[in-house]
Design an enzyme around this catalytic site. Structure first.
Site, PDB file in Angstrom:
ATOM      1  N   SER A   1       0.816  -0.984   0.032  1.00 37.52           N
ATOM      2  CA  SER A   1       0.252  -0.074  -0.145  1.00 37.52           C
ATOM      3  C   SER A   1       1.050   1.203   0.244  1.00 37.52           C
ATOM      4  O   SER A   1       1.833   1.832   0.241  1.00 37.52           O
ATOM      5  CB  SER A   1      -0.884  -0.110   1.004  1.00 37.52           C
ATOM      6  OG  SER A   1      -0.577  -0.227   2.493  1.00 37.52           O
TER       7      SER A   1
ATOM      8  N   ASP B   1      -1.563  -0.579  -3.542  1.00 36.39           N
ATOM      9  CA  ASP B   1      -2.874  -0.757  -3.111  1.00 36.39           C
ATOM     10  C   ASP B   1      -3.540   1.066  -2.277  1.00 36.39           C
ATOM     11  O   ASP B   1      -2.177   1.735  -2.123  1.00 36.39           O
ATOM     12  CB  ASP B   1      -3.000  -1.848  -1.632  1.00 36.39           C
ATOM     13  CG  ASP B   1      -4.036  -2.110  -0.837  1.00 36.39           C
ATOM     14  OD1 ASP B   1      -5.237  -1.749  -1.580  1.00 36.39           O
ATOM     15  OD2 ASP B   1      -4.560  -2.277   0.209  1.00 36.39           O
TER      16      ASP B   1
ATOM     17  N   GLU C   1     -12.065   2.637  -7.005  1.00 37.03           N
ATOM     18  CA  GLU C   1     -12.567   2.787  -5.929  1.00 37.03           C
ATOM     19  C   GLU C   1     -13.353   3.406  -5.801  1.00 37.03           C
ATOM     20  O   GLU C   1     -13.437   5.003  -6.171  1.00 37.03           O
ATOM     21  CB  GLU C   1     -12.079   2.561  -4.269  1.00 37.03           C
ATOM     22  CG  GLU C   1     -12.817   2.971  -3.088  1.00 37.03           C
ATOM     23  CD  GLU C   1     -12.838   2.963  -2.174  1.00 37.03           C
ATOM     24  OE1 GLU C   1     -12.667   3.594  -0.650  1.00 37.03           O
ATOM     25  OE2 GLU C   1     -11.222   1.950  -1.682  1.00 37.03           O
TER      26      GLU C   1
ATOM     27  N   HIS D   1     -12.724  -0.411   6.523  1.00 35.85           N
ATOM     28  CA  HIS D   1     -11.090  -1.026   6.849  1.00 35.85           C
ATOM     29  C   HIS D   1     -10.689  -1.144   8.369  1.00 35.85           C
ATOM     30  O   HIS D   1     -11.652  -0.164   8.822  1.00 35.85           O
ATOM     31  CB  HIS D   1     -10.432  -0.056   6.393  1.00 35.85           C
ATOM     32  CG  HIS D   1     -11.059  -0.202   3.950  1.00 35.85           C
ATOM     33  ND1 HIS D   1     -10.866   1.126   3.865  1.00 35.85           N
ATOM     34  CD2 HIS D   1      -9.884  -0.384   3.546  1.00 35.85           C
ATOM     35  CE1 HIS D   1     -10.788   0.266   2.778  1.00 35.85           C
ATOM     36  NE2 HIS D   1     -10.173  -0.156   2.517  1.00 35.85           N
TER      37      HIS D   1
ATOM     38  N   GLY E   1     -11.502  -4.316   3.136  1.00 34.75           N
ATOM     39  CA  GLY E   1     -12.220  -4.353   4.940  1.00 34.75           C
ATOM     40  C   GLY E   1     -12.918  -5.827   4.909  1.00 34.75           C
ATOM     41  O   GLY E   1     -13.620  -5.825   5.804  1.00 34.75           O
TER      42      GLY E   1
ATOM     43  N   ASN F   1      -9.637  -8.051  -0.228  1.00 33.86           N
ATOM     44  CA  ASN F   1      -8.161  -7.630   0.043  1.00 33.86           C
ATOM     45  C   ASN F   1      -8.485  -7.820   1.439  1.00 33.86           C
ATOM     46  O   ASN F   1      -9.688  -7.609   2.524  1.00 33.86           O
ATOM     47  CB  ASN F   1      -8.426  -6.192  -0.121  1.00 33.86           C
ATOM     48  CG  ASN F   1      -8.013  -5.817  -0.764  1.00 33.86           C
ATOM     49  OD1 ASN F   1      -8.591  -6.915  -2.158  1.00 33.86           O
ATOM     50  ND2 ASN F   1      -7.576  -4.466  -2.007  1.00 33.86           N
TER      51      ASN F   1
ATOM     52  N   THR G   1      -5.433  -6.125   7.831  1.00 34.85           N
ATOM     53  CA  THR G   1      -5.460  -5.997   8.877  1.00 34.85           C
ATOM     54  C   THR G   1      -5.800  -7.282   9.924  1.00 34.85           C
ATOM     55  O   THR G   1      -5.296  -7.215  11.426  1.00 34.85           O
ATOM     56  CB  THR G   1      -7.416  -5.242   9.796  1.00 34.85           C
ATOM     57  OG1 THR G   1      -6.727  -3.734   9.373  1.00 34.85           O
ATOM     58  CG2 THR G   1      -6.390  -5.078  11.329  1.00 34.85           C
TER      59      THR G   1
END
Length: 293
Positions: free
Chosen positions: A47, A80, A132, A186, A215, A236, A239
């Protein structure tokens, strides 16, 4: 194995593929090890934030190329959440197979014009583009913490992507994939997100390119399978995998607080993350099979 074009992995009609983020070398190794154990393709993502953390895109990109060259499964390399045109162009020069340009916080016309320009440039260089779609301010309402007249990210709580707007955005920009808002957010550390599966199916029918679920860390196993079955194609996850990695590191340090050699805790963190990557890739493949029945 050479890098695989992202478009060869993200199939609109049949398959869900995991796209996992890296900021550390150990995370890169974990993703590739997990994919090899699952014998399934994977997308490695770097990212804009990860590049900022390292101080530059180059070192992590070089490490990714070196590691992927030895992988025994198809692997794509994706930039990303890039908001910088310069970073997009650098990623293309560094051999990334796809980029995500994130203009979701821009007004509609500006998001369309910038995304269209970047997409044309990337296509001229043989690179696949994800975008997006933001939502016009006011759709979320004050109860979602968004003021009227303020642009919302596609993943602001309460925002949902309109199928007709999504189809128009893809037609106007020429992007190869679209991240859509269907109930995720996210940085969720609990897997409690409720996905609007009916909306996923509507979007899949309306939009002629693969759909991307951002997310996904907040989505439980059963819902991930259902989302792929309904039409999500690129999933994706960042986290959640960070949490698996960190939990193992924390446990190791708690058990042996005298440890000073980082290999003694980063290695187990890498192994734990590899196991979860393997499990998630198998889970997403299961979702693809459910969607095809």
């Amino acid at each position: 194995m050479p890098l695989t074009p992202t478009g060869d992995l993200v199939d609109r009609t049949a398959r869900g593929v995991g796209a996992f983020n890296v900021a550390l070398l150990e995370q890169l190794e974990a993703i590739l090890a997990g994919a090899e154990r699952a014998a399934l393709p994977v997308i490695v993502q770097i990212s804009e934030n990860a590049a900022a953390y390292r101080g530059a895109l180059g070192p992590l990109a070089a490490a990714a190329h070196a590691a992927i060259a030895d992988a025994r499964v198809p692997v794509a390399l994706h930039l990303d959440h890039a908001t910088s045109t310069d970073l997009v162009k650098e990623a293309v020069r560094r051999g990334f197979t796809s980029v995500m340009y994130d203009g979701s916080l821009l007004p509609w016309d500006e998001n369309v014009s910038r995304t269209r320009e970047i997409t044309r440039w990337c296509h001229d260089h043989g690179v696949w583009v994800e975008a997006e779609l933001g939502a016009v301010g006011g759709k979320g309402g004050p109860e979602d913490g968004v003021g009227v007249g303020v642009m919302e990210s596609a993943h602001t709580p309460g925002v949902r992507t309109d199928p007709a707007e999504a189809a128009r955005f893809v037609a106007d920009t020429g992007v190869d994939a679209l991240a859509v808002a269907v109930g995720t957010a996210h940085r969720m550390t609990r897997r409690t997100a409720a996905i609007d599966l009916a909306l996923v199916a509507e979007l899949q029918a309306a939009v002629p390119v693969p759909l991307v679920l951002h997310g996904s860390s907040g989505v439980d196993d059963g819902t991930l399978v259902a989302a792929v079955g309904a039409g999500m194609r690129k999933i994706n996850i960042s986290t959640h995998l960070n949490g698996v990695f960190t939990a193992e590191v924390r446990d190791r340090l708690a058990a042996r607080p005298e440890t000073v050699d980082p290999r003694r805790y980063l290695g187990p963190g890498r192994d734990a993350m590899a196991g979860e990557v393997e499990r998630l890739l198998r889970l997403l493949a299961e979702g693809a099979e459910v969607g095809s029945t």
